[in-house]
Design a protein around this motif. Sequence first.
Motif: not given
Lengths: 113, 139
Positions: A57-59, A81, B76, A11, A85, A53-54
């Motif tokens: 996570e709103e990255l 964000r 998740g 990541s 991060a 996944r990123l």
Amino acid sequence: MLRELRKGTASLLLLDLLAARPMYGFELAEALRERTNGVLTFKEGTLYPALHRLEAEELVETFWQDSPRGPRRRYYRLTARGRKALAERREHWHTLVEAINGALDAGNGTVSP
Amino acid sequence: MARLTPETERFLRKAVAGLPFRKRGEARDELRAHLEDAIEQKVAQGSERKRAEREAVASLGDAAELNRGLLRAHFGKMWVLRYLYSKLSWWLPELGHIQFRPKFMIWTHTSKYPHQYAEGRYDEIIPPLGTRTCFTRAE
């Protein structure tokens, strides 16, 4: 531990690659290969779950763009964000590498028989 | 959009099974674009197209593993439930191939026309309206 380290590294690398400009999946895989002279490569099957996944996570955020040549592509770009991060993870990474180097240097490479 | 083989299409369906409807379409298009780019690159390097497609699909790894990764990313800890659901969705279309019609028709006719059946007067048996379509799979 190693698995967690690898997951975190993936990541971090993705966020770092996206810091320069928005990219799509295939482009990201190629960019990493080029940047590390083929030492590090994303196993493509793990690239997309990591990107999704990123996004969860709103990255990163995504947008679709037509390509003059080839298929329509889904681009990823960093969010505010995500930038924050990335800065934090970079710092953690340097701290971790320094700590590991320190521990290895203290041992002087000696291995007991 | 380049045409991919049915095996590759099946791989894509498996890889995105269980994802929410909108996400599923997006993920499939994204993976398809990745494959098309990878195929084009391999063909440019001199590979034969079919072989390039096989290699590109192989580089994405196992469809089930990719599916688990995507489900984990979207759900998740609840990913297991979606995984089981996606497994079921792979099998349901296969169940469609089972032909219920003969057994159902015999049961309907023997219960409605027991004497005609017992005496072999099949020409007097008229299939009740609607029974033909009840369990018959559309061709």
